[in-house]
Design a protein around this motif. Sequence first.
Motif, PDB file in Angstrom:
ATOM      1  N   HIS A 222       0.849  -1.215   0.000  1.00  0.00           N
ATOM      2  CA  HIS A 222       0.000   0.000   0.000  1.00  0.00           C
ATOM      3  C   HIS A 222       0.881   1.261   0.000  1.00  0.00           C
ATOM      4  O   HIS A 222       1.298   1.692  -1.042  1.00  0.00           O
ATOM      5  CB  HIS A 222      -1.011   0.040   1.157  1.00  0.00           C
ATOM      6  CG  HIS A 222      -2.034  -1.037   1.068  1.00  0.00           C
ATOM      7  ND1 HIS A 222      -2.999  -1.076   0.093  1.00  0.00           N
ATOM      8  CD2 HIS A 222      -2.250  -2.145   1.837  1.00  0.00           C
ATOM      9  CE1 HIS A 222      -3.764  -2.148   0.248  1.00  0.00           C
ATOM     10  NE2 HIS A 222      -3.328  -2.822   1.306  1.00  0.00           N
ATOM     11  N   ASN A 224      -0.060   4.314   0.778  1.00  0.00           N
ATOM     12  CA  ASN A 224      -0.787   5.529   0.353  1.00  0.00           C
ATOM     13  C   ASN A 224      -0.417   6.773   1.171  1.00  0.00           C
ATOM     14  O   ASN A 224      -0.239   7.846   0.618  1.00  0.00           O
ATOM     15  CB  ASN A 224      -2.309   5.321   0.461  1.00  0.00           C
ATOM     16  CG  ASN A 224      -2.800   4.218  -0.448  1.00  0.00           C
ATOM     17  OD1 ASN A 224      -2.208   3.140  -0.498  1.00  0.00           O
ATOM     18  ND2 ASN A 224      -3.856   4.474  -1.188  1.00  0.00           N
ATOM     19  N   VAL A 245       0.404  -1.049  -4.720  1.00  0.00           N
ATOM     20  CA  VAL A 245      -0.827  -0.263  -4.570  1.00  0.00           C
ATOM     21  C   VAL A 245      -2.026  -1.093  -5.037  1.00  0.00           C
ATOM     22  O   VAL A 245      -1.919  -1.874  -5.988  1.00  0.00           O
ATOM     23  CB  VAL A 245      -0.691   1.039  -5.407  1.00  0.00           C
ATOM     24  CG1 VAL A 245      -1.953   1.872  -5.345  1.00  0.00           C
ATOM     25  CG2 VAL A 245       0.517   1.845  -4.940  1.00  0.00           C
ATOM     26  N   PRO A 247      -5.847  -0.286  -5.947  1.00  0.00           N
ATOM     27  CA  PRO A 247      -6.880   0.756  -6.097  1.00  0.00           C
ATOM     28  C   PRO A 247      -8.280   0.345  -5.649  1.00  0.00           C
ATOM     29  O   PRO A 247      -8.935   1.101  -4.909  1.00  0.00           O
ATOM     30  CB  PRO A 247      -6.849   1.066  -7.600  1.00  0.00           C
ATOM     31  CG  PRO A 247      -5.461   0.682  -8.041  1.00  0.00           C
ATOM     32  CD  PRO A 247      -5.085  -0.504  -7.202  1.00  0.00           C
ATOM     33  N   HIS A 262      -7.557   8.935  -6.385  1.00  0.00           N
ATOM     34  CA  HIS A 262      -6.559   7.933  -6.010  1.00  0.00           C
ATOM     35  C   HIS A 262      -5.143   8.462  -6.233  1.00  0.00           C
ATOM     36  O   HIS A 262      -4.877   9.116  -7.248  1.00  0.00           O
ATOM     37  CB  HIS A 262      -6.776   6.619  -6.780  1.00  0.00           C
ATOM     38  CG  HIS A 262      -6.006   5.507  -6.166  1.00  0.00           C
ATOM     39  ND1 HIS A 262      -4.671   5.345  -6.422  1.00  0.00           N
ATOM     40  CD2 HIS A 262      -6.348   4.559  -5.257  1.00  0.00           C
ATOM     41  CE1 HIS A 262      -4.222   4.319  -5.695  1.00  0.00           C
ATOM     42  NE2 HIS A 262      -5.230   3.839  -4.984  1.00  0.00           N
ATOM     43  N   LEU A 264      -2.394   7.089  -7.182  1.00  0.00           N
ATOM     44  CA  LEU A 264      -1.468   6.350  -8.059  1.00  0.00           C
ATOM     45  C   LEU A 264      -0.732   7.247  -9.061  1.00  0.00           C
ATOM     46  O   LEU A 264       0.485   7.140  -9.216  1.00  0.00           O
ATOM     47  CB  LEU A 264      -2.222   5.241  -8.808  1.00  0.00           C
ATOM     48  CG  LEU A 264      -1.335   4.417  -9.743  1.00  0.00           C
ATOM     49  CD1 LEU A 264      -0.349   3.548  -8.963  1.00  0.00           C
ATOM     50  CD2 LEU A 264      -2.177   3.525 -10.658  1.00  0.00           C
ATOM     51  N   LYS A 265      -1.467   8.127  -9.719  1.00  0.00           N
ATOM     52  CA  LYS A 265      -0.837   8.981 -10.743  1.00  0.00           C
ATOM     53  C   LYS A 265       0.188   9.922 -10.101  1.00  0.00           C
ATOM     54  O   LYS A 265       1.280  10.132 -10.629  1.00  0.00           O
ATOM     55  CB  LYS A 265      -1.943   9.754 -11.484  1.00  0.00           C
ATOM     56  CG  LYS A 265      -1.465  10.681 -12.549  1.00  0.00           C
ATOM     57  CD  LYS A 265      -0.914   9.967 -13.781  1.00  0.00           C
ATOM     58  CE  LYS A 265      -0.494  10.982 -14.846  1.00  0.00           C
ATOM     59  NZ  LYS A 265       0.534  10.440 -15.741  1.00  0.00           N
ATOM     60  N   ALA A 274       5.567   2.557  -8.147  1.00  0.00           N
ATOM     61  CA  ALA A 274       4.253   2.020  -7.786  1.00  0.00           C
ATOM     62  C   ALA A 274       3.888   0.862  -8.712  1.00  0.00           C
ATOM     63  O   ALA A 274       4.305   0.832  -9.871  1.00  0.00           O
ATOM     64  CB  ALA A 274       3.205   3.117  -7.892  1.00  0.00           C
ATOM     65  N   THR A 275       3.133  -0.059  -8.169  1.00  0.00           N
ATOM     66  CA  THR A 275       2.605  -1.188  -8.949  1.00  0.00           C
ATOM     67  C   THR A 275       1.104  -1.287  -8.668  1.00  0.00           C
ATOM     68  O   THR A 275       0.620  -0.726  -7.679  1.00  0.00           O
ATOM     69  CB  THR A 275       3.281  -2.514  -8.546  1.00  0.00           C
ATOM     70  OG1 THR A 275       2.974  -2.780  -7.158  1.00  0.00           O
ATOM     71  CG2 THR A 275       4.798  -2.455  -8.717  1.00  0.00           C
ATOM     72  N   VAL A 276       0.383  -2.012  -9.534  1.00  0.00           N
ATOM     73  CA  VAL A 276      -1.066  -2.172  -9.356  1.00  0.00           C
ATOM     74  C   VAL A 276      -1.382  -3.635  -9.055  1.00  0.00           C
ATOM     75  O   VAL A 276      -0.879  -4.538  -9.734  1.00  0.00           O
ATOM     76  CB  VAL A 276      -1.833  -1.701 -10.612  1.00  0.00           C
ATOM     77  CG1 VAL A 276      -3.302  -2.123 -10.572  1.00  0.00           C
ATOM     78  CG2 VAL A 276      -1.733  -0.184 -10.732  1.00  0.00           C
ATOM     79  N   VAL A 295      -8.642   2.143 -12.454  1.00  0.00           N
ATOM     80  CA  VAL A 295      -7.795   3.284 -12.088  1.00  0.00           C
ATOM     81  C   VAL A 295      -7.331   4.030 -13.341  1.00  0.00           C
ATOM     82  O   VAL A 295      -7.199   5.257 -13.338  1.00  0.00           O
ATOM     83  CB  VAL A 295      -6.643   2.838 -11.148  1.00  0.00           C
ATOM     84  CG1 VAL A 295      -5.502   2.177 -11.893  1.00  0.00           C
ATOM     85  CG2 VAL A 295      -6.151   3.983 -10.296  1.00  0.00           C
ATOM     86  N   LEU A 309       3.856   0.790 -15.203  1.00  0.00           N
ATOM     87  CA  LEU A 309       3.325  -0.023 -14.096  1.00  0.00           C
ATOM     88  C   LEU A 309       3.648  -1.501 -14.300  1.00  0.00           C
ATOM     89  O   LEU A 309       4.003  -2.203 -13.345  1.00  0.00           O
ATOM     90  CB  LEU A 309       1.813   0.191 -13.974  1.00  0.00           C
ATOM     91  CG  LEU A 309       1.401   1.573 -13.435  1.00  0.00           C
ATOM     92  CD1 LEU A 309      -0.076   1.846 -13.719  1.00  0.00           C
ATOM     93  CD2 LEU A 309       1.697   1.687 -11.935  1.00  0.00           C
TER      94      LEU A 309
END
Length: 338
Positions: A222, A224, A245, A247, A262, A264-265, A274-276, A295, A309
């Motif tokens: 996470h 965040n 990360v 979402p 969010h 992420l950007k 960052a990864t999803v 996302v 990503l």
Amino acid sequence: MTDEMKKFIEEIPKAELHLHIEGSFEPELMFDIAARNGVKIKYATVEELKKAYDFNNLQEFLDIYYAGAGALQTKKDFYDLTWAYLEKAHKQNVIHTEIMFDPQTHTDRGIPFAYVIEGIHDALEDAKSKYGMTYNLILSFLRHLSEEAAFKTLEEATPYKSWIKCVGLDSSEVGNPPSKFKNVYTKAREEGFMLTAHAGEEGPAEYVWEALDILGVDRIDHGNHSLDDDKLVERLANEKMTLTVCPLSNLKLKVVEDLHNHPLKTMLDKGLRATVNSDDPAYFGGYVNDNFLAVADALDLTKEDITTLAQNSIEASFIDDDLKKKYLNEIESFVAEN
Ligand code: ADE
Ligand code: ZN
């Protein structure tokens, strides 16, 4: 989103680095497994159970997640659970996965550690044979329990050490800071495990500092709340520290109010790795591609962002450099053709 972008997201080769196998327990499979084990579920139907998946915070989710995991009893149950995830991941072009499991969720109910890890491991090996999908396994300690209990779990894992790449830390974050697990992380590091920890999901940036400085983690799950602290962002960027990360998880657990907000950007723009990932896909509304699609739509991500990503997911994985190179080449070829 254009059909072309959707296809690009769905088909790009990727790794998943933050997935709790117990969180991939779909209601239909839960009912099947509960029935064959003679375990009673609190809800009469799949639909009723799904209605309960409406969470205001992490703890409300965890209470349901631990109750659901109670249906798992035999080695075959853990195999079936893991296999169901792997088939879905394969369909979504996941070429490498790093799966977390929570042994204490099961051993504290009297289920032998061996059943849990052997069932998961056998499914992972079968996916490797059948799909060529590679994997690493992450043993997560439950942070609402004591450090002593984590030590006991690490000891139980000793006979299976060669099957486990990394140790992690999950469950109720606020009030259970990383520093609580300083000694067991020192021991895990001495034993050669890679290290990760959930931090900055609901907890403050301070917990991310602790995970870095006190636990010495190789990744942050996470993360965040790192964005609340400019010095921390600078440190994470300089060290190329990965954030795994999630979402849809953030949305469902109200870590973010709306996917349009969010982080992420912003993370990518600030140079963070960052990864999803999907976290607990059966509870949060989707697997890894569903997270990418949602996302990307909300934040207007570009093909370049998606490529970054996917590349990040390989670079941040715990595989050796040769395999990383092979997978990064696969991404490069895909992007050149798409
Ligand atoms: N266990 C399973 N999912 C989790 C999450 N998102 N945060 C903390 N612990 C978890
Ligand atoms: Zn998680």
